[in-house]
Design an enzyme around this catalytic site. Structure first.
Site, short mmCIF file in Angstrom:
data_model
loop_
_atom_site.label_atom_id
_atom_site.label_comp_id
_atom_site.label_asym_id
_atom_site.label_seq_id
_atom_site.Cartn_x
_atom_site.Cartn_y
_atom_site.Cartn_z
N CYS A 251 -1.50 -0.60 0.27
CA CYS A 251 -1.28 -0.31 1.69
C CYS A 251 -2.10 -1.31 2.50
O CYS A 251 -1.88 -2.51 2.38
CB CYS A 251 -1.60 1.15 2.02
SG CYS A 251 -3.27 1.67 1.63
N ARG A 256 -4.28 4.97 1.63
CA ARG A 256 -3.00 5.67 1.63
C ARG A 256 -2.29 5.46 0.30
O ARG A 256 -1.59 6.33 -0.21
CB ARG A 256 -2.11 5.14 2.77
CG ARG A 256 -2.46 5.66 4.14
CD ARG A 256 -1.62 4.98 5.21
NE ARG A 256 -2.04 3.62 5.47
CZ ARG A 256 -1.41 2.78 6.30
NH1 ARG A 256 -0.30 3.16 6.90
NH2 ARG A 256 -1.87 1.57 6.53
#
Lengths: 298, 147
Positions: A251, A256
């Site tokens: 990410c 994430r």
């Protein structure tokens, strides 16, 4: 001796049911005084724990505790042993992680714990938000755990972690999953709006990467979707990932993508999933690496 | 304006931070977060002031208004974002009451002067710098409109 498993039928369908616990299960364990279970809060917001946390939970801050203070890397084996020991965590202790922002940083911490081979790491499904939304108890009492003797273990940077060189070698050989928002993926946007200094010099994505934003994996209340729905997103009919695939997730800084790494590795049981923690803040600033822009993978 | 020249409430707040150790600085920020004023009634019911940021899930909004008695800085952030609330509170306390010119003269890197770089992570301080930058832009725009 590990804590008992959460017998929820939803979890039983996952490849590794032992990796998730429900808020109800955790509340029961706390009430029952289950021993050798340590609840760890890991948030993006460095002050959130102090405003109130799950009774008995200790805090591990991703930035000040897990990262090396100078080099862009994680703490070493001695540092990890000191950190976990100070939180009353032994090598066989069951760790239940939870945190803000849909467990992004809790999943990130779970991934770092895994690099050190801590065996029994579980996530609280739904994270802090769900615990609070259900009106469950919070306290500002900070526990003072008895220090545990945690062994010095060398970090494994091969099995679940990918570096930039690994990603370069991976191009054309295996799938890449880009967890960012569609605007970051296409290159239209260089950073997420509230984090301007995480901006990079080039926008776009790693060639061949497919874009599946992290939120695709969760329901409205922040819990992971049931296995059948995750299968439809990541396996047949979706991304088409197969068990023999070597998969890399990324990410912006790797948090994430840890959330998706967790889903692919533990909930769907894909054996070979690595997280590229350098992610776009490294790739988009690196000299002469290939970049693709627009909605198409290549 | 140099570091030493930041005066007024912003200067006092900076001095309070620098006078204590790193752990206490976080406690101070937490106390400040509890002092963030509620939005005035006229704004509280304006959903347009709440900006939804898809990735960070925190509806954070900060804005400055030039009024007859000086600048007012308003901010709203959810309870589960105490660091953001702390930074907003510093600006609400430090900018409110200044003249527009004084607000524009606040150093852009004021957030970096609080001695929090190791405790809070640079990205959070960047968020505060963003709030300050937004406030300055809004003051500039209102001065231009009023001119």
């Amino acid at each position: 001796m590990p804590a008992p498993l959460d017998p929820s039928p939803k979890f039983a369908e996952y490849a590794r049911p032992e990796r998730l616990v429900s808020t109800a299960w955790l509340a029961e364990q706390i009430a029952a005084g289950t021993t050798d279970l340590v609840v760890v809060e890991s948030d993006e917001d460095v002050l959130l724990y102090e405003t109130g946390h799950i009774p008995g939970a200790v805090k591990v801050d991703w930035h000040t505790d897990l990262l090396h203070p100078v080099v862009r890397d994680y703490l070493d084996g001695a540092g990890f042993a000191a950190l976990l020991g100070s939180r009353g965590i032994g090598r066989d202790t069951t760790v239940v992680l939870y945190g803000d922002k849909n467990n992004w940083w809790a999943a990130y911490s779970a991934w770092v714990f895994t690099l050190f081979g801590h065996e029994d790491v579980r996530l609280l499904d739904g994270g802090r938000n769900l615990w609070v939304a259900e009106g469950r108890e919070l306290t500002t009492d900070v526990p003072a755990p008895t220090a545990a003797d945690y062994p010095v273990v060398e970090r494994d940077d091969v099995t679940y972690r990918a570096f930039k060189e690994d990603v370069l070698a991976h191009l054309g050989h295996g799938p890449l999953v880009d967890i960012r928002s569609p605007q970051e993926y296409t290159g239209e946007r260089l950073h997420i709006p509230d984090y301007p200094e995480e901006g990079v010099l080039r926008g776009g994505h790693i060639p061949s990467a497919r874009n599946v934003p992290w939120a695709t994996a969760v329901a409205e209340d922040g819990t992971y979707k049931p296995r059948a729905e995750l299968e439809a997103i990541y396996r047949d009919g979706g991304l088409g990932l197969r068990p023999d695939d070597d998969v890399i997730t990324y990410c912006r800084i790797g948090e994430r993508s840890s959330h998706t790494w967790f889903a692919l590795r533990h909930l769907l049981g894909l054996p070979n999933v690595r997280n590229y923690d350098g992610s776009w803040t490294e790739w988009g600033n690196a000299v002469r690496v290939p970049i693709a822009t627009g909605p198409d993978p290549s | 304006m140099s570091v030493d020249e930041v005066g007024g409430v912003l200067g006092e707040i900076r001095d309070e931070f620098l006078a204590v150790g790193e752990r206490e600085r976080l406690q101070l920020l937490l106390e400040l977060s509890r002092e963030l004023p509620e939005l005035p009634e006229r704004y509280a019911a304006s959903p347009a002031l709440l900006e939804r940021v898809e990735e960070c899930q925190s509806p954070v909004r900060a804005f400055a208004e030039v009024e007859a008695d000086g600048v007012h800085f308003y901010a709203t952030a959810p309870q589960e974002a105490p660091t953001t609330r702390g930074f907003a509170s510093i600006l609400a306390q430090g900018l409110t009451g200044l003249t527009p010119e004084q607000v524009l003269a606040v150093p852009d890197d004021y957030p970096m002067m609080l001695g929090l770089a190791r405790a809070v992570s640079p990205l959070r301080l960047g968020g505060m710098a963003g709030m300050l930058g937004r406030a300055k832009r809004q003051v500039r725009e209102q001065l231009a409109e009023g001119a």
